[in-house]
Design a protein around this motif. Structure first.
Motif, PDB file in Angstrom:
ATOM      1  N   LEU A  43       7.450   2.091   6.281  1.00  0.00           N
ATOM      2  CA  LEU A  43       6.124   2.691   6.373  1.00  0.00           C
ATOM      3  C   LEU A  43       5.256   2.253   5.197  1.00  0.00           C
ATOM      4  N   GLY A  44       5.847   2.142   4.026  1.00  0.00           N
ATOM      5  CA  GLY A  44       5.106   1.656   2.866  1.00  0.00           C
ATOM      6  C   GLY A  44       4.570   0.251   3.106  1.00  0.00           C
ATOM      7  N   ASP A  45       5.401  -0.608   3.680  1.00  0.00           N
ATOM      8  CA  ASP A  45       4.964  -1.969   4.006  1.00  0.00           C
ATOM      9  C   ASP A  45       3.856  -1.933   5.054  1.00  0.00           C
ATOM     10  N   TRP A  46       3.999  -1.024   6.020  1.00  0.00           N
ATOM     11  CA  TRP A  46       2.990  -0.887   7.089  1.00  0.00           C
ATOM     12  C   TRP A  46       1.631  -0.502   6.503  1.00  0.00           C
ATOM     13  N   MET A  47       1.608   0.543   5.673  1.00  0.00           N
ATOM     14  CA  MET A  47       0.337   1.020   5.126  1.00  0.00           C
ATOM     15  C   MET A  47      -0.293  -0.031   4.218  1.00  0.00           C
ATOM     16  N   LYS A  48       0.520  -0.685   3.406  1.00  0.00           N
ATOM     17  CA  LYS A  48       0.005  -1.734   2.532  1.00  0.00           C
ATOM     18  C   LYS A  48      -0.551  -2.895   3.346  1.00  0.00           C
ATOM     19  N   SER A  49       0.139  -3.253   4.424  1.00  0.00           N
ATOM     20  CA  SER A  49      -0.315  -4.351   5.280  1.00  0.00           C
ATOM     21  C   SER A  49      -1.638  -4.018   5.952  1.00  0.00           C
ATOM     22  N   CYS A  50      -1.766  -2.766   6.434  1.00  0.00           N
ATOM     23  CA  CYS A  50      -3.012  -2.350   7.079  1.00  0.00           C
ATOM     24  C   CYS A  50      -4.179  -2.427   6.100  1.00  0.00           C
ATOM     25  N   LEU A  51      -3.959  -1.943   4.886  1.00  0.00           N
ATOM     26  CA  LEU A  51      -5.013  -1.972   3.876  1.00  0.00           C
ATOM     27  C   LEU A  51      -5.336  -3.405   3.463  1.00  0.00           C
ATOM     28  N   GLU A  52      -4.303  -4.220   3.364  1.00  0.00           N
ATOM     29  CA  GLU A  52      -4.500  -5.617   2.961  1.00  0.00           C
ATOM     30  C   GLU A  52      -5.310  -6.384   4.002  1.00  0.00           C
ATOM     31  N   HIS A 106      -7.557  -5.111   6.018  1.00  0.00           N
ATOM     32  CA  HIS A 106      -8.897  -4.567   6.268  1.00  0.00           C
ATOM     33  C   HIS A 106      -9.911  -5.165   5.294  1.00  0.00           C
ATOM     34  N   PRO A 107     -11.038  -5.659   5.791  1.00  0.00           N
ATOM     35  CA  PRO A 107     -12.018  -6.331   4.921  1.00  0.00           C
ATOM     36  C   PRO A 107     -12.750  -5.409   3.951  1.00  0.00           C
ATOM     37  N   LEU A 108     -12.656  -4.080   4.151  1.00  0.00           N
ATOM     38  CA  LEU A 108     -13.388  -3.162   3.290  1.00  0.00           C
ATOM     39  C   LEU A 108     -12.519  -2.493   2.230  1.00  0.00           C
ATOM     40  N   PHE A 109     -11.299  -3.010   2.051  1.00  0.00           N
ATOM     41  CA  PHE A 109     -10.429  -2.480   1.004  1.00  0.00           C
ATOM     42  C   PHE A 109      -9.784  -3.616   0.233  1.00  0.00           C
ATOM     43  N   GLU A 110      -9.643  -3.412  -1.082  1.00  0.00           N
ATOM     44  CA  GLU A 110      -8.931  -4.375  -1.912  1.00  0.00           C
ATOM     45  C   GLU A 110      -7.996  -3.622  -2.849  1.00  0.00           C
ATOM     46  N   ALA A 111      -6.895  -4.264  -3.197  1.00  0.00           N
ATOM     47  CA  ALA A 111      -5.886  -3.626  -4.036  1.00  0.00           C
ATOM     48  C   ALA A 111      -6.435  -3.326  -5.424  1.00  0.00           C
ATOM     49  N   VAL A 112      -6.092  -2.153  -5.952  1.00  0.00           N
ATOM     50  CA  VAL A 112      -6.438  -1.784  -7.322  1.00  0.00           C
ATOM     51  C   VAL A 112      -5.447  -2.461  -8.258  1.00  0.00           C
ATOM     52  N   GLY A 113      -5.938  -3.015  -9.356  1.00  0.00           N
ATOM     53  CA  GLY A 113      -5.094  -3.740 -10.295  1.00  0.00           C
ATOM     54  C   GLY A 113      -4.101  -2.852 -11.022  1.00  0.00           C
ATOM     55  N   THR A 166      10.121   5.352  -4.096  1.00  0.00           N
ATOM     56  CA  THR A 166       8.825   5.557  -3.439  1.00  0.00           C
ATOM     57  C   THR A 166       8.053   4.241  -3.418  1.00  0.00           C
ATOM     58  N   PHE A 167       7.134   4.159  -2.458  1.00  0.00           N
ATOM     59  CA  PHE A 167       6.357   2.944  -2.250  1.00  0.00           C
ATOM     60  C   PHE A 167       4.882   3.319  -2.168  1.00  0.00           C
ATOM     61  N   MET A 168       4.101   2.821  -3.118  1.00  0.00           N
ATOM     62  CA  MET A 168       2.681   3.154  -3.194  1.00  0.00           C
ATOM     63  C   MET A 168       1.817   1.983  -2.743  1.00  0.00           C
ATOM     64  N   ALA A 169       0.654   2.336  -2.231  1.00  0.00           N
ATOM     65  CA  ALA A 169      -0.399   1.353  -1.969  1.00  0.00           C
ATOM     66  C   ALA A 169      -1.701   2.035  -2.352  1.00  0.00           C
ATOM     67  N   ILE A 170      -2.399   1.477  -3.339  1.00  0.00           N
ATOM     68  CA  ILE A 170      -3.627   2.069  -3.854  1.00  0.00           C
ATOM     69  C   ILE A 170      -4.740   1.032  -3.745  1.00  0.00           C
ATOM     70  N   TYR A 171      -5.762   1.364  -2.963  1.00  0.00           N
ATOM     71  CA  TYR A 171      -6.801   0.382  -2.640  1.00  0.00           C
ATOM     72  C   TYR A 171      -8.192   0.962  -2.859  1.00  0.00           C
ATOM     73  N   ARG A 172      -9.124   0.073  -3.178  1.00  0.00           N
ATOM     74  CA  ARG A 172     -10.505   0.458  -3.426  1.00  0.00           C
ATOM     75  C   ARG A 172     -11.392   0.059  -2.256  1.00  0.00           C
ATOM     76  N   ARG A 173     -12.304   0.950  -1.920  1.00  0.00           N
ATOM     77  CA  ARG A 173     -13.330   0.647  -0.895  1.00  0.00           C
ATOM     78  C   ARG A 173     -14.330  -0.337  -1.506  1.00  0.00           C
ATOM     79  N   VAL A 174     -14.512  -1.464  -0.853  1.00  0.00           N
ATOM     80  CA  VAL A 174     -15.440  -2.477  -1.358  1.00  0.00           C
ATOM     81  C   VAL A 174     -16.661  -2.570  -0.468  1.00  0.00           C
ATOM     82  N   THR A 175     -17.659  -3.285  -0.918  1.00  0.00           N
ATOM     83  CA  THR A 175     -18.929  -3.342  -0.229  1.00  0.00           C
ATOM     84  C   THR A 175     -18.882  -4.287   0.968  1.00  0.00           C
TER      85      THR A 175
END
Length: 238
Positions: free
Chosen positions: A177-186, A188-195, A225-234
C-alpha cells in the motif's frame, strides 16, 4: 490531564473497516458554504469566519488531531470518519478534552462523512494546507483497490481543495500500500515529493507514526512504516 471525563473506547464498539463505496445515511452539505462550522468551533465564531485548514481523512480515534491541536492552536482542523461509533467517540473525546483543559482543543472537531465521495462538499478550492491519510484500510484484494482512499483519480479532488504549497502526508505499515500511494502521488502532475531535509525539520512528521492508535500498535510490534509526503504544486489553472 484528568481522564475522569474522557470517553472509553470499549463503550464505542465499531467495525474495524467500512466499505467506502456503499451508501451511508448521514447529512451531506450541498456545498462548503452550507457547512455550519460554528457548531464545531464555537470558540472561533462568530466573526471573522475562520476556515478549516487541516483535514485528517479517516481520522480513526482522533489521535492525530489531539496531538496537532496544541502545535497549531490557531489552526482549525477536522477529522473525517465514516464509521458512526468511531465518529461519536472522537466527538465525545474532544468535548471531554475541552472540559478538562479549559482554553485548549477548541480548534479540532470531527464529522461523519465519506471523504471519497464528498470532499468537495466540505472544502473550497485551495482551502486546505495539510491533508493526512494515516494507516488507511489497505483493501488487499485487487478487486477492492478501487476502495483505496488514495488513488490517481481521487488525487484530482484532493489537489482541488489544497492550496499550492500544501502538504499531503501518507503512512502505512503495509509495504504494498505504501508503494501504491507513493506511485499515485508520483504520477500526479500536481504533486511533488518533499525533500528529505524539509521532512526532517517538519514537526508534524514524527507524529505520523506516534500519534495514532495504529501507529502505536506498529511501534509496539516493532513493525516497519512507509511514508509518502508530497507538496501540492502549481498548474496553469491555479
Amino acid at each position: 490531564m484528568s481522564s475522569a471525563r474522557l470517553p472509553r473506547k470499549r463503550f464505542y464498539r465499531a467495525r474495524a473497516h467500512s466499505n467506502p463505496l456503499s451508501d451511508s445515511h448521514f447529512p451531506v452539505p450541498i456545498c462548503p458554504s452550507e457547512v455550519d462550522y460554528s457548531s464545531h468551533y464555537p470558540h472561533f465564531f462568530p466573526t471573522p469566519k475562520p476556515k478549516v485548514r487541516f483535514a485528517d481523512v479517516g481520522c480513526g480515534f482522533g489521535g492525530m488531531l489531539v496531538s496537532l491541536s496544541p502545535l497549531f492552536p490557531d489552526t482549525l482542523m477536522i477529522g473525517m470518519e465514516l464509521r458512526d461509533k468511531v465518529t461519536e467517540y472522537v466527538k465525545d473525546r474532544i468535548e471531554g478534552l475541552r472540559a478538562t483543559n479549559p482554553g485548549q482543543y477548541n480548534n479540532i472537531s470531527v464529522v461523519r462523512t465519506n471523504s471519497m465521495k464528498y470532499i468537495p462538499n466540505y472544502f473550497e478550492k485551495g482551502q486546505l494546507s495539510k491533508m493526512f491519510f494515516l494507516f488507511p484500510d489497505p483493501h488487499f484484494k485487487e478487486k477492492n483497490h478501487r476502495r483505496r482512499v488514495v488513488s490517481v483519480q481521487l488525487l484530482d479532488e484532493y489537489a482541488y481543495v489544497m492550496e499550492v504549497g500544501g502538504i499531503i502526508y501518507t503512512v502505512t505499515d503495509v509495504e504494498e500500500l505504501g508503494d501504491w500511494m507513493k506511485s499515485c502521488l508520483e504520477k500526479h502532475p500536481l504533486f511533488e515529493a518533499v525533500g528529505e531535509e524539509e521532512i526532517k525539520k517538519d514537526p508534524v512528521v514524527k507524529l505520523l507514526t506516534s500519534a495514532t492508535e495504529e501507529g502505536q500498535k506498529v511501534a509496539r510490534n516493532e513493525g516497519q512504516t512507509f511514508m509518502a509526503i508530497y507538496r501540492r504544486v502549481t498548474s496553469k489553472e491555479d
